[in-house]
Design a protein around this motif. Structure first.
Motif, PDB file in Angstrom:
ATOM      1  N   GLN A 177      -1.928  -2.624  13.873  1.00  0.00           N
ATOM      2  CA  GLN A 177      -3.140  -3.400  14.118  1.00  0.00           C
ATOM      3  C   GLN A 177      -4.204  -3.035  13.090  1.00  0.00           C
ATOM      4  O   GLN A 177      -4.385  -1.875  12.753  1.00  0.00           O
ATOM      5  N   GLU A 178      -4.915  -4.019  12.608  1.00  0.00           N
ATOM      6  CA  GLU A 178      -6.046  -3.805  11.717  1.00  0.00           C
ATOM      7  C   GLU A 178      -7.315  -4.088  12.510  1.00  0.00           C
ATOM      8  O   GLU A 178      -7.433  -5.131  13.152  1.00  0.00           O
ATOM      9  N   VAL A 179      -8.255  -3.159  12.507  1.00  0.00           N
ATOM     10  CA  VAL A 179      -9.537  -3.368  13.190  1.00  0.00           C
ATOM     11  C   VAL A 179     -10.417  -4.171  12.240  1.00  0.00           C
ATOM     12  O   VAL A 179     -10.738  -3.715  11.140  1.00  0.00           O
ATOM     13  N   ILE A 180     -10.807  -5.374  12.673  1.00  0.00           N
ATOM     14  CA  ILE A 180     -11.628  -6.226  11.816  1.00  0.00           C
ATOM     15  C   ILE A 180     -13.049  -6.377  12.343  1.00  0.00           C
ATOM     16  O   ILE A 180     -13.895  -6.976  11.696  1.00  0.00           O
ATOM     17  N   GLY A 181     -13.317  -5.782  13.509  1.00  0.00           N
ATOM     18  CA  GLY A 181     -14.666  -5.792  14.063  1.00  0.00           C
ATOM     19  C   GLY A 181     -14.739  -4.823  15.233  1.00  0.00           C
ATOM     20  O   GLY A 181     -13.741  -4.597  15.913  1.00  0.00           O
ATOM     21  N   ALA A 182     -15.928  -4.238  15.451  1.00  0.00           N
ATOM     22  CA  ALA A 182     -16.097  -3.286  16.550  1.00  0.00           C
ATOM     23  C   ALA A 182     -17.525  -3.333  17.065  1.00  0.00           C
ATOM     24  O   ALA A 182     -18.463  -3.516  16.287  1.00  0.00           O
ATOM     25  N   ALA A 183     -17.675  -3.173  18.366  1.00  0.00           N
ATOM     26  CA  ALA A 183     -18.996  -3.118  18.990  1.00  0.00           C
ATOM     27  C   ALA A 183     -18.934  -2.140  20.154  1.00  0.00           C
ATOM     28  O   ALA A 183     -17.899  -2.025  20.826  1.00  0.00           O
ATOM     29  N   PHE A 184     -20.029  -1.421  20.393  1.00  0.00           N
ATOM     30  CA  PHE A 184     -20.103  -0.461  21.501  1.00  0.00           C
ATOM     31  C   PHE A 184     -21.356  -0.763  22.303  1.00  0.00           C
ATOM     32  O   PHE A 184     -22.464  -0.853  21.749  1.00  0.00           O
ATOM     33  N   ASP A 185     -21.231  -0.934  23.621  1.00  0.00           N
ATOM     34  CA  ASP A 185     -22.377  -1.276  24.466  1.00  0.00           C
ATOM     35  C   ASP A 185     -22.838  -0.102  25.336  1.00  0.00           C
ATOM     36  O   ASP A 185     -23.312  -0.299  26.436  1.00  0.00           O
ATOM     37  N   GLN A 186     -22.691   1.108  24.852  1.00  0.00           N
ATOM     38  CA  GLN A 186     -23.056   2.348  25.537  1.00  0.00           C
ATOM     39  C   GLN A 186     -22.061   2.776  26.616  1.00  0.00           C
ATOM     40  O   GLN A 186     -22.177   3.849  27.168  1.00  0.00           O
TER      41      GLN A 186
ATOM     42  N   LEU B 220     -13.070  -4.155  20.428  1.00  0.00           N
ATOM     43  CA  LEU B 220     -12.525  -4.231  19.082  1.00  0.00           C
ATOM     44  C   LEU B 220     -11.904  -5.592  18.841  1.00  0.00           C
ATOM     45  O   LEU B 220     -11.253  -6.146  19.714  1.00  0.00           O
ATOM     46  N   GLU B 221     -12.105  -6.098  17.640  1.00  0.00           N
ATOM     47  CA  GLU B 221     -11.396  -7.286  17.186  1.00  0.00           C
ATOM     48  C   GLU B 221     -10.233  -6.788  16.352  1.00  0.00           C
ATOM     49  O   GLU B 221     -10.426  -6.015  15.408  1.00  0.00           O
ATOM     50  N   LEU B 222      -9.040  -7.187  16.714  1.00  0.00           N
ATOM     51  CA  LEU B 222      -7.832  -6.710  16.046  1.00  0.00           C
ATOM     52  C   LEU B 222      -7.077  -7.849  15.398  1.00  0.00           C
ATOM     53  O   LEU B 222      -7.107  -8.984  15.880  1.00  0.00           O
ATOM     54  N   ARG B 223      -6.389  -7.505  14.311  1.00  0.00           N
ATOM     55  CA  ARG B 223      -5.507  -8.475  13.674  1.00  0.00           C
ATOM     56  C   ARG B 223      -4.159  -7.785  13.468  1.00  0.00           C
ATOM     57  O   ARG B 223      -4.097  -6.682  12.938  1.00  0.00           O
ATOM     58  N   GLN B 224      -3.097  -8.450  13.905  1.00  0.00           N
ATOM     59  CA  GLN B 224      -1.731  -7.943  13.735  1.00  0.00           C
ATOM     60  C   GLN B 224      -1.407  -7.930  12.252  1.00  0.00           C
ATOM     61  O   GLN B 224      -1.598  -8.932  11.569  1.00  0.00           O
TER      62      GLN B 224
ATOM     63  N   ARG C  25     -10.764  -4.146  24.858  1.00  0.00           N
ATOM     64  CA  ARG C  25     -11.906  -3.422  25.432  1.00  0.00           C
ATOM     65  C   ARG C  25     -11.386  -2.096  25.972  1.00  0.00           C
ATOM     66  O   ARG C  25     -10.352  -2.051  26.626  1.00  0.00           O
ATOM     67  N   ALA C  26     -12.123  -1.025  25.678  1.00  0.00           N
ATOM     68  CA  ALA C  26     -11.691   0.301  26.127  1.00  0.00           C
ATOM     69  C   ALA C  26     -12.890   1.237  26.226  1.00  0.00           C
ATOM     70  O   ALA C  26     -13.872   1.084  25.504  1.00  0.00           O
ATOM     71  N   ARG C  27     -12.774   2.203  27.121  1.00  0.00           N
ATOM     72  CA  ARG C  27     -13.817   3.231  27.233  1.00  0.00           C
ATOM     73  C   ARG C  27     -13.610   4.335  26.201  1.00  0.00           C
ATOM     74  O   ARG C  27     -14.558   4.923  25.721  1.00  0.00           O
TER      75      ARG C  27
END
Length: 114
Positions: free
Chosen positions: A76-85, A90-94, A107-109
């Motif tokens: 997986q390639e991470v192409i975007g990430a955001a954290f809301d506290q 994560l936006e992933l691309r195979q 979505r993960a903690r």
């Protein structure tokens, strides 16, 4: 000349290190078979120390995580990430396989990137 090896052994102290002199070359090659082709004549064994191939550590972390219930996402390639506290999104691309190029979200903690 292996004076640097003697200095290294002295730095670790007699209680922590044993110098494998020319008679110990066989022992050094037994401990690290890859040294045989390089013609090792001496070695230094430092108790309670280890040199690890750098790629082994992340693999060990991944296996430990999987054994404790984590899901491994490979290729997986991470192409975007955001954290809301609280949660990562994560936006992933195979990167390979049938769905190569297809984007998905996760979505993960807790995340571990190896």
């Amino acid at each position: 000349d292996c004076t640097w090896l003697d200095k290294l052994a002295d730095a670790h102290g007699a209680h922590a290190a044993e110098s494998l002199n020319s008679g110990g070359a066989v022992e050094a090659r037994c401990r690290l078979p890859g040294l045989a082709a390089r013609g090792a004549t001496r070695g230094l064994h430092v108790r309670r120390e280890v040199t690890v191939e750098p790629w082994c550590v992340p693999i060990a972390w991944a296996l430990h995580a999987r054994a404790n219930g984590a899901e491994l996402l490979l290729g997986q390639e991470v192409i975007g990430a955001a954290f809301d506290q609280q949660t990562w999104t994560l936006e992933l691309r195979q990167r390979r396989g049938e769905r190569a190029g297809a984007a998905s979200a996760l979505r993960a903690r807790v995340l571990v990137n190896c």
